[in-house]
Design a protein around this motif. Structure first.
Motif, short mmCIF file in Angstrom:
data_model
loop_
_atom_site.label_atom_id
_atom_site.label_comp_id
_atom_site.label_asym_id
_atom_site.label_seq_id
_atom_site.Cartn_x
_atom_site.Cartn_y
_atom_site.Cartn_z
N LEU A 886 0.83 -1.20 0.00
CA LEU A 886 0.00 0.00 0.00
C LEU A 886 0.87 1.25 0.00
O LEU A 886 0.58 2.23 -0.71
N GLY A 887 1.94 1.25 0.78
CA GLY A 887 2.82 2.41 0.85
C GLY A 887 3.41 2.77 -0.48
O GLY A 887 3.49 3.94 -0.86
N GLU A 888 3.86 1.75 -1.23
CA GLU A 888 4.44 2.01 -2.54
C GLU A 888 3.39 2.54 -3.51
O GLU A 888 3.68 3.42 -4.33
N GLY A 889 2.19 2.01 -3.41
CA GLY A 889 1.13 2.51 -4.29
C GLY A 889 0.81 3.96 -4.01
O GLY A 889 0.65 4.77 -4.93
N LEU A 890 0.73 4.32 -2.73
CA LEU A 890 0.45 5.71 -2.37
C LEU A 890 1.61 6.62 -2.77
O LEU A 890 1.41 7.74 -3.27
N ALA A 891 2.87 6.13 -2.57
CA ALA A 891 4.02 6.94 -2.94
C ALA A 891 4.10 7.15 -4.44
O ALA A 891 4.52 8.20 -4.92
N THR A 892 3.69 6.16 -5.21
CA THR A 892 3.72 6.28 -6.66
C THR A 892 2.76 7.36 -7.14
O THR A 892 3.07 8.14 -8.04
N ILE A 893 1.57 7.41 -6.54
CA ILE A 893 0.56 8.38 -6.98
C ILE A 893 0.84 9.77 -6.42
O ILE A 893 0.81 10.77 -7.15
N PHE A 894 1.17 9.85 -5.13
CA PHE A 894 1.23 11.15 -4.46
C PHE A 894 2.64 11.64 -4.20
O PHE A 894 2.83 12.77 -3.72
N GLY A 895 3.64 10.79 -4.46
CA GLY A 895 5.02 11.20 -4.24
C GLY A 895 5.41 11.08 -2.78
O GLY A 895 4.61 10.75 -1.90
N GLY A 896 6.69 11.34 -2.51
CA GLY A 896 7.18 11.27 -1.15
C GLY A 896 7.42 9.85 -0.70
O GLY A 896 7.30 8.88 -1.46
N ALA A 897 7.79 9.69 0.57
CA ALA A 897 8.03 8.37 1.14
C ALA A 897 6.70 7.70 1.45
O ALA A 897 5.69 8.37 1.68
N PRO A 898 6.68 6.37 1.48
CA PRO A 898 5.45 5.67 1.86
C PRO A 898 5.00 6.10 3.25
O PRO A 898 5.84 6.24 4.16
N PRO A 899 3.74 6.33 3.46
CA PRO A 899 3.24 6.73 4.79
C PRO A 899 3.59 5.70 5.84
O PRO A 899 3.71 4.51 5.55
#
Length: 964
Positions: A886-899
């Motif tokens: 999930l973290g990688e998916g969010l980082a791919t879309i929104f940038g930055g480090a995985p939450p």
């Protein structure tokens, strides 16, 4: 013409006469034996019930049920017997002394024989009917209890102006008494007519005067059924003796007079009419049917009076049939044809104008009945794009996004944690705990005992009822944590139980009361009780709880023997004076037996509190008697007024009232004093796990889809009708299920445990609103509807699923996995409200074709900004991402480090290599991501995730060193 005399028949039948006394004595002895056996079984069951209610401290319920049943049963049975058998005796007394038959004169003997048979058969019918009536009345004890102790609602119906308590509590009791009396009179009429025919008071005329003669001895020796058939075959026409005509006319008069009173119930029941545009009395019901019902009432009284006059003066046998014909014709015309014509010609052409006041009544009653008035409506603006900063500010919500569907997780638990064939996981519940100081959403499944899983040679009575008596422990995992192989990362696991946090430590893991209860279990016997399989062999442990009923003294053993049909309560050598029997250890059966007046949620859930295991069951007060309230599944009123706590070790029951304003629960508190406790007395460790009830929320959501509107015209035109969207993944095409989340609701300052469900417009795929219900104190019980702006096209679940299925990367990967022999499972799509935005998350599982062990392989993230252009720092026009975590998916879309908290729980499932050059660069990127995730977890106080990321970083650095 021949004449048969009593002497002739007596002489010819002398041998059989001598045998009759013996047969009669044997029959009487058998009947007495049967009566004693039946009474013994009944008393044994009552005694066991008394013992069990004493064990759980609820004898108030037992005595109330018994007291009302002891009064109502005999009263109704005696009334039925008096009505039916009394009329039968009247029919026998009114029988003529002679009955001529073609070819013979049967004097006295035929009359006496027929009268005896009528008396015997009638007595049997009356006794059997009385037993049925008495049993039915005793079983309706709750109807009478509510009528006696019902409390007012403080709301009156708009037609007859009765308090709603009249319809909910008292009217059902009156209807029961009326229905009983009417049925008794109908049966009495049928029995009386049959008796009059049998003894000659009513008969058909003879058909063939020249028919063959019959020898007197042949006629006398015929069995009564054959004699009756021969007699009927000679008849034509109809003739009634004066006494029979009076009797039948009087009974018919009583039925019409009682039926006239019945039209009062008919009028009151118009409030439950479904003939109009909405549920409840509509325009036609109030302006036409109600006056015509009163006309029918007057007609019934008039017909009853006419039949009384006929019984006293005219004595015409055909008057009852004529009265019935007049009543039936009036019923068809006045309550069938006339209202239909009125509706078609007067109401339908201008239906909205005429029905508006009645639609308004339906809206008000329905919203009150399902507590929809407590649901507030709030605009959900969807302003601004979701960003990495917003995800970080809502990190508690993000790290608690559920990646495990209950059905999939149950299969994983079964493969990984059942451990032995006699253990079984049957349910998974979603809850929340403080795990090492971090507010964490968890999934929990109890490990119950399944005796059927023992090998066939081990299916002995001792194993089934003594040795294998309880389950052991639970399996717990966080909703979003995954091990290196894609399996759940356990917070509580194994036997003996191993817990990763003090709040999840279990000092008493044994489950004697669960969802897989057996008929009965014996504890504190000479034989040891199996505890759990240890590394050096099976471990045994005695039962030290307070559950169960003492098997001694002798009367208890006798009662248990009769109740369970098992003589081993006397013969088993394992039983001692200290032994106890645990019955009703299936908690669903236990709850139903303890409180049959409550409706229970389909999914009771287990919690860990104070080192012990408890079941919490949501209980509902329901009725279908609220005027004008729209029904849902056979009821039209529902409140989640009670939470029931069951100790999994000793079986104790505690009923806590969470809605003290509910008139139904206030009534039950009056009926059963001392049974219910205020919610304030629930221990704090349990109160932390109370949640908004699922079945109640589902019912509210279904009704709110229509009744969120308060404008009658809008409801009539269905201009703002919502519906629950279909679920296109694991749950199939059925309506989507509500799901629990830890999230921060708009306008709130902290995250809490919320139950949510999206809405779409009726017949459309886009989303229009979502409903959320809060579970944490001090906001427990509050529900809010968040409505999107009508100018925005917000993607609904079906549209998101379509976008996912059309993504070429996802489609190609799915095809590849299928070719490799794996079964691809798309999890249920979750809609996650974050700030003023919506995020969609769907887990993807792989399951081998040979092993039922699903594992998380990818996480699909979908985001669409209000402007239809996702906020992507890289500038890419991408709104669907499938990533290992999930973290990688969010980082791919929104940038930055995985939450924080969105990366894998174990080191083997790190990010996939990028394209910056070789394995070394990929390992460096992985190490950087793991270090950033660890630091973020540390700042968020998520020490468990911090430890796992540091461990993963260490392995990555080792791999990097080896690569150099």
């Amino acid at each position: 013409m021949s004449v048969i005399t009593t002497t002739e028949i007596s002489d010819s039948d002398e041998p059989s006469r001598r045998r009759r006394p013996l047969r009669r004595r044997l029959a009487k002895a058998a009947l007495v034996a049967i009566v004693f056996i039946v009474l013994g079984v009944i008393l044994a069951r009552l005694y066991v019930d008394w013992l069990w209610f004493g064990e759980v401290g609820l004898r108030t319920i037992f005595w109330k049920r018994l007291a009302i049943g002891i009064v109502a049963g005999p009263v109704f049975a005696a009334a039925f017997f008096a009505v039916v058998y009394g009329n039968l005796l009247i029919a026998r007394r009114l029988a003529p002394r002679y009955r001529p038959v073609e070819g013979i004169d049967v004097i006295e003997v035929v009359h006496e024989s027929a009268s005896r048979w009528v008396g015997r058969v009638g007595l049997a019918v009356a006794l059997v009917g009385a037993l049925i009536a008495g049993r039915s009345a005793a079983g309706a004890w709750l109807v009478f209890a509510r009528a006696l102790d019902g409390v007012p609602f403080g709301i009156r119906d708009p037609v007859f102006h009765h308090d709603l308590s009249f319809y909910v509590f008292r009217l059902p009791a009156w209807e029961y008494a009326y229905g009983f009396l009417f049925a008794s009179l109908v049966l009495a009429l049928i029995v009386s007519v049959a008796a009059h025919f049998a003894v000659g008071g009513l008969e058909m005329r003879q058909v063939e005067p020249s028919r063959r003669q019959m020898e007197p001895e042949q006629w006398a020796r015929m069995p009564p059924p054959v004699r009756a058939a021969e007699y009927v075959s000679r008849l034509r026409g109809f003739r009634a003796e004066e006494g029979a005509a009076i009797h039948i006319s009087a009974l018919a008069a009583a039925l019409f007079l009682l039926g006239g009173l019945g039209y009062l119930f008919e009028a009151w029941n118009l409030l439950y009419s479904s003939a109009g545009v909405v549920f409840g009395a509509g325009y036609t019901d109030v302006h036409l049917r109600l006056p015509l019902i009163r006309v029918m009432m007057v007609l019934a009284f008039a017909l009853g009076g006419a039949l009384v006059y006929n019984a006293v003066s005219r004595r015409r046998p055909w008057w009852p049939a004529a009265a019935f014909g007049v009543w039936l014709a009036a019923l068809i015309v006045l309550l069938g044809i006339v209202p239909a014509v009125w509706q078609a010609l007067i109401v339908n052409p201008n239906q909205l104008a005429k029905e508006t006041p009645y639609i308004a009544r339906n809206i008000a009653a329905t919203r009150a009945a399902y507590d929809l008035t407590a649901i507030s409506k709030t605009p959900y603006s969807l302003q601004g794009d979701l960003s990495a900063a917003a995800l970080k500010a809502n990190s508690v919500t993000v790290r608690n996004i559920r990646l495990w569907d209950t059905q999939v997780l149950l299969r994983s638990y079964s493969q990984l944690q059942e451990l032995r064939p006699y253990y079984s996981f049957t349910t998974v519940s979603v809850d929340r705990y403080l795990v090492n100081g971090v507010y964490t959403q968890t999934m929990l499944a109890p490990r119950e005992l399944r005796v059927a899983g023992l090998p066939p040679q081990a299916q002995t009575w001792v194993n089934q009822h003594i040795t294998y008596a309880h389950g052991y422990g639970v399996a717990v995992s966080a909703v979003n944590q995954v091990s290196s192989g894609g399996s759940p990362d356990f917070l509580v696991q194994n036997v003996p139980t191993v817990s990763s946090a003090p709040t999840l430590a279990i000092a008493q893991p044994r489950i004697y009361y669960g969802l897989l209860g057996t008929n009965y279990v014996l504890v504190k016997t000479k034989y040891p009780t199996f505890d759990y399989p240890g590394p050096k062999g099976d471990v045994y442990s005695p039962y030290t709880g307070g559950g169960g009923i003492p098997i001694d003294p002798f009367l208890n053993r006798l009662a248990f023997t009769v109740r369970f049909g098992d003589i081993r309560f006397f013969t088993a050598s394992a039983i001692t004076s200290q032994s106890r029997v645990i019955i009703l250890n299936n908690i669903r059966a236990r709850l139903a037996a303890a409180a049959p007046f409550l409706t229970f949620d389909a999914n009771p859930y287990m919690v860990i509190a104070g080192g012990r295991l408890y079941w919490i069951a949501d209980a509902y007060t329901t009725t279908d008697r609220i005027p004008y309230a729209e029904p849902n599944g056979g009821l039209n009123y529902m409140r989640n007024s009670v939470k029931v706590v069951i100790d999994a070790y000793n079986g104790s029951l505690r009923f806590y009232v969470f809605d003290p304003q509910d008139p139904l629960i206030r009534t039950y508190e009056r009926i059963f004093p001392g049974v219910f406790l205020p919610a304030s007395q629930m221990p704090a460790t349990l109160h932390q796990h109370v949640r908004y009830a699922e079945d109640f929320f589902r019912t509210q959501a279904q009704m709110f889809a229509t009744y969120h509107v308060t404008d009658p015209a809008l409801l009539y035109n269905k201009g703002n009708q919502w519906e629950i969207p279909g679920n296109l993944a694991i749950s199939g095409s059925a309506p989507a299920s509500a799901y629990y989340m830890i999230m921060r609701l708009p306008g709130q300052t902290r995250e809490e445990f919320v139950l949510i469900l999206p809405y779409t417009p009726n017949g459309r795929a886009n989303m229009i609103a979502w409903l959320g219900a809060q579970s944490d104190l001090p906001n427990y019980g509050r529900a809010v509807s968040f409505v999107f702006p009508s100018s925005l096209n917000v993607y609904g679940p079906a549209q998101v699923e379509a976008a996912i299925n059309q993504d070429p990367v996802i489609s190609a990967q799915r095809t590849l996995w299928g070719q490799q022999g794996s079964h691809v499972i798309f999890g249920n799509l979750l809609t996650v409200p974050i700030k003023d935005s919506l995020l969609y998350v769907q887990p993807l599982y792989l399951q081998s074709s040979t092993t039922a062990l699903p594992q998380i392989q990818r996480v699909i993230v979908f985001y669409r900004s209000p402007s239809a252009t996702p906020h992507l720092p890289t500038g890419q026009q991408q709104n669907v991402v499938m990533a290992p975590t999930l973290g990688e998916g969010l980082a791919t879309i929104f940038g930055g480090a995985p939450p924080p908290g969105t990366q894998p729980a174990s080191p083997g499932a790190g990010p996939t290599p990028g394209t910056t050059g070789g394995a070394t660069a990929a390992l460096i990127a992985r190490a950087s991501a793991q270090y950033a995730a660890a630091q973020a977890a540390l700042r968020a106080g998520d020490l468990a995730t911090f430890g796992r990321q540091i461990q993963a970083l260490g392995k990555t650095l080792a791999q990097l060193k080896a690569a150099q």
